[in-house]
Design a protein around this motif. Sequence first.
Motif, PDB file in Angstrom:
ATOM      1  N   LEU A  39      54.750  36.443  32.440  1.00 41.68           N
ATOM      2  CA  LEU A  39      54.005  37.518  32.973  1.00 41.68           C
ATOM      3  C   LEU A  39      52.888  37.996  32.277  1.00 41.68           C
ATOM      4  CD1 LEU A  39      57.350  39.350  34.139  1.00 41.68           C
ATOM      5  CD2 LEU A  39      55.777  38.111  35.666  1.00 41.68           C
ATOM      6  N   GLY A  40      53.140  37.966  31.019  1.00 44.86           N
ATOM      7  CA  GLY A  40      51.909  38.601  30.215  1.00 44.86           C
ATOM      8  C   GLY A  40      50.624  37.907  30.363  1.00 44.86           C
ATOM      9  N   ALA A  41      51.163  36.435  30.296  1.00 42.19           N
ATOM     10  CA  ALA A  41      49.704  35.631  30.580  1.00 42.19           C
ATOM     11  C   ALA A  41      49.119  35.774  32.032  1.00 42.19           C
ATOM     12  CB  ALA A  41      50.268  34.232  30.308  1.00 42.19           C
ATOM     13  N   MET A  42      50.065  36.050  32.921  1.00 40.89           N
ATOM     14  CA  MET A  42      49.354  36.284  34.235  1.00 40.89           C
ATOM     15  C   MET A  42      48.658  37.333  34.236  1.00 40.89           C
ATOM     16  SD  MET A  42      52.783  34.801  36.310  1.00 40.89           S
ATOM     17  CE  MET A  42      51.903  35.511  37.858  1.00 40.89           C
ATOM     18  N   VAL A  43      49.024  38.400  33.726  1.00 37.17           N
ATOM     19  CA  VAL A  43      48.508  39.664  33.735  1.00 37.17           C
ATOM     20  C   VAL A  43      47.015  39.523  33.072  1.00 37.17           C
ATOM     21  CG1 VAL A  43      48.375  42.288  32.925  1.00 37.17           C
ATOM     22  CG2 VAL A  43      50.698  41.342  34.076  1.00 37.17           C
ATOM     23  N   SER A  44      47.286  38.947  31.941  1.00 34.48           N
ATOM     24  CA  SER A  44      45.893  38.990  31.115  1.00 34.48           C
ATOM     25  C   SER A  44      44.809  37.674  31.699  1.00 34.48           C
ATOM     26  CB  SER A  44      46.182  38.421  29.692  1.00 34.48           C
ATOM     27  OG  SER A  44      46.950  37.581  29.475  1.00 34.48           O
ATOM     28  N   ALA A  45      45.355  36.928  32.754  1.00 35.97           N
ATOM     29  CA  ALA A  45      44.457  36.071  33.114  1.00 35.97           C
ATOM     30  C   ALA A  45      43.564  36.540  34.246  1.00 35.97           C
ATOM     31  CB  ALA A  45      45.285  34.915  33.813  1.00 35.97           C
ATOM     32  N   LEU A  46      43.943  37.663  34.803  1.00 37.44           N
ATOM     33  CA  LEU A  46      43.335  38.274  35.925  1.00 37.44           C
ATOM     34  C   LEU A  46      41.943  38.982  35.155  1.00 37.44           C
ATOM     35  CD1 LEU A  46      43.232  39.638  38.778  1.00 37.44           C
ATOM     36  CD2 LEU A  46      44.120  41.558  38.038  1.00 37.44           C
ATOM     37  N   PRO A  47      41.830  39.724  34.375  1.00 30.68           N
ATOM     38  CA  PRO A  47      40.414  40.250  33.820  1.00 30.68           C
ATOM     39  C   PRO A  47      39.662  39.025  33.442  1.00 30.68           C
ATOM     40  CG  PRO A  47      42.096  41.030  32.517  1.00 30.68           C
ATOM     41  CD  PRO A  47      42.840  40.419  33.423  1.00 30.68           C
ATOM     42  N   LEU A  48      40.566  37.914  32.733  1.00 33.29           N
ATOM     43  CA  LEU A  48      39.858  36.889  32.379  1.00 33.29           C
ATOM     44  C   LEU A  48      39.173  36.161  33.475  1.00 33.29           C
ATOM     45  CD1 LEU A  48      38.768  34.903  29.968  1.00 33.29           C
ATOM     46  CD2 LEU A  48      40.996  33.610  30.326  1.00 33.29           C
ATOM     47  N   GLY A  49      39.784  35.953  34.525  1.00 31.01           N
ATOM     48  CA  GLY A  49      39.245  35.282  35.935  1.00 31.01           C
ATOM     49  C   GLY A  49      37.995  35.824  36.316  1.00 31.01           C
ATOM     50  N   LEU A  50      38.129  37.257  36.399  1.00 29.16           N
ATOM     51  CA  LEU A  50      36.976  38.102  37.047  1.00 29.16           C
ATOM     52  C   LEU A  50      35.612  37.815  36.111  1.00 29.16           C
ATOM     53  CD1 LEU A  50      38.780  41.223  37.790  1.00 29.16           C
ATOM     54  CD2 LEU A  50      38.109  39.502  39.397  1.00 29.16           C
ATOM     55  N   MET A  51      35.943  38.152  34.726  1.00 30.15           N
ATOM     56  CA  MET A  51      34.981  37.577  33.830  1.00 30.15           C
ATOM     57  C   MET A  51      34.332  36.249  34.160  1.00 30.15           C
ATOM     58  SD  MET A  51      33.466  40.452  32.666  1.00 30.15           S
ATOM     59  CE  MET A  51      32.247  39.354  31.686  1.00 30.15           C
ATOM     60  N   MET A  52      35.094  35.471  34.129  1.00 31.43           N
ATOM     61  CA  MET A  52      34.760  33.770  34.137  1.00 31.43           C
ATOM     62  C   MET A  52      33.793  33.806  35.513  1.00 31.43           C
ATOM     63  SD  MET A  52      38.000  31.616  32.856  1.00 31.43           S
ATOM     64  CE  MET A  52      37.297  30.391  32.980  1.00 31.43           C
ATOM     65  N   TRP A  53      34.522  34.441  36.466  1.00 25.29           N
ATOM     66  CA  TRP A  53      33.451  34.194  37.654  1.00 25.29           C
ATOM     67  C   TRP A  53      32.223  34.831  37.613  1.00 25.29           C
ATOM     68  CZ3 TRP A  53      33.358  31.744  41.853  1.00 25.29           C
ATOM     69  CH2 TRP A  53      32.387  32.106  43.141  1.00 25.29           C
ATOM     70  N   GLY A  54      32.114  35.917  36.771  1.00 24.07           N
ATOM     71  CA  GLY A  54      30.711  36.661  36.596  1.00 24.07           C
ATOM     72  C   GLY A  54      29.904  35.846  35.633  1.00 24.07           C
ATOM     73  N   VAL A  55      30.470  35.377  34.681  1.00 25.78           N
ATOM     74  CA  VAL A  55      29.800  34.523  33.801  1.00 25.78           C
ATOM     75  C   VAL A  55      29.182  33.068  34.353  1.00 25.78           C
ATOM     76  CG1 VAL A  55      29.979  33.344  31.471  1.00 25.78           C
ATOM     77  CG2 VAL A  55      30.883  35.680  31.635  1.00 25.78           C
ATOM     78  N   TRP A  56      30.089  32.597  35.305  1.00 26.54           N
ATOM     79  CA  TRP A  56      29.647  31.606  36.129  1.00 26.54           C
ATOM     80  C   TRP A  56      28.267  31.954  36.744  1.00 26.54           C
ATOM     81  CZ3 TRP A  56      30.189  26.185  36.090  1.00 26.54           C
ATOM     82  CH2 TRP A  56      29.720  25.805  37.441  1.00 26.54           C
ATOM     83  N   HIS A  57      28.261  32.945  37.316  1.00 29.03           N
ATOM     84  CA  HIS A  57      26.870  33.461  37.889  1.00 29.03           C
ATOM     85  C   HIS A  57      25.829  33.857  37.001  1.00 29.03           C
ATOM     86  CE1 HIS A  57      28.165  33.767  42.262  1.00 29.03           C
ATOM     87  NE2 HIS A  57      29.382  33.654  41.864  1.00 29.03           N
ATOM     88  N   LEU A  58      26.173  34.433  35.850  1.00 30.36           N
ATOM     89  CA  LEU A  58      25.408  34.528  34.743  1.00 30.36           C
ATOM     90  C   LEU A  58      24.566  33.202  34.222  1.00 30.36           C
ATOM     91  CD1 LEU A  58      24.019  36.905  33.296  1.00 30.36           C
ATOM     92  CD2 LEU A  58      25.873  36.556  31.584  1.00 30.36           C
ATOM     93  N   ARG A  59      25.412  31.981  34.074  1.00 26.89           N
ATOM     94  CA  ARG A  59      25.060  30.649  33.813  1.00 26.89           C
ATOM     95  C   ARG A  59      24.071  30.280  34.720  1.00 26.89           C
ATOM     96  NH1 ARG A  59      25.957  25.922  34.493  1.00 26.89           N
ATOM     97  NH2 ARG A  59      26.054  24.383  32.843  1.00 26.89           N
TER      98      ARG A  59
END
Length: 178
Positions: free
Chosen positions: A63-83
């Motif tokens: 559950l902790g990994a799932m919760v912490s994956a949410l902001p990471l997923g959002l930032m990864m989406w943003g960084v993909w666009h930044l790339r």
Amino acid sequence: MNHLVRIGRISRLMQIACTLYLVLAPVMLLVIWLSFETLGPRWQTLQQLPIRPEYVGTLNLVLGAMVSALPLGLMMWGVWHLRMLFGQFRRGEIFNDRAAANLLVFARMLFITVLISPLISALLSLVLTMSNPPGQRAITLSTGSNDLGQLFIAGLLLAVAWVLREGHRIQSENEAFV
């Protein structure tokens, strides 16, 4: 040296940095959760929590990994666009609607991630202490000056992206009249 050549070089470096983030950030998060007993307490987000390792089980970790994956997923989406944005800059595509749109996605993801960080912190505290004995469970809600700084940067990037988009729209209208 030509300005476009400099922009291309810096953009290439930033593209590499974005790629490294996209690869290493999820790996690091996975390593933290797989080595939770040793790395978890060192994680700044968790340092204030009354975590009792003997009560943290597999369910808590998943559950902790799932919760912490949410902001990471959002930032990864943003960084993909930044790339993608830096790829456009590298190719000399500087003032166009796609560049503004990519910057806008990154800025929005940063803004959302910073806004939800207190909620993520609270969910992590709940998930990691829910198996503790009564009286030793915790829900913590915290923000800091880093959050305010990141909100400022996200707001600044949002404003720049909107101005670039509007500038491109005005330029397109002007070209249509000529």
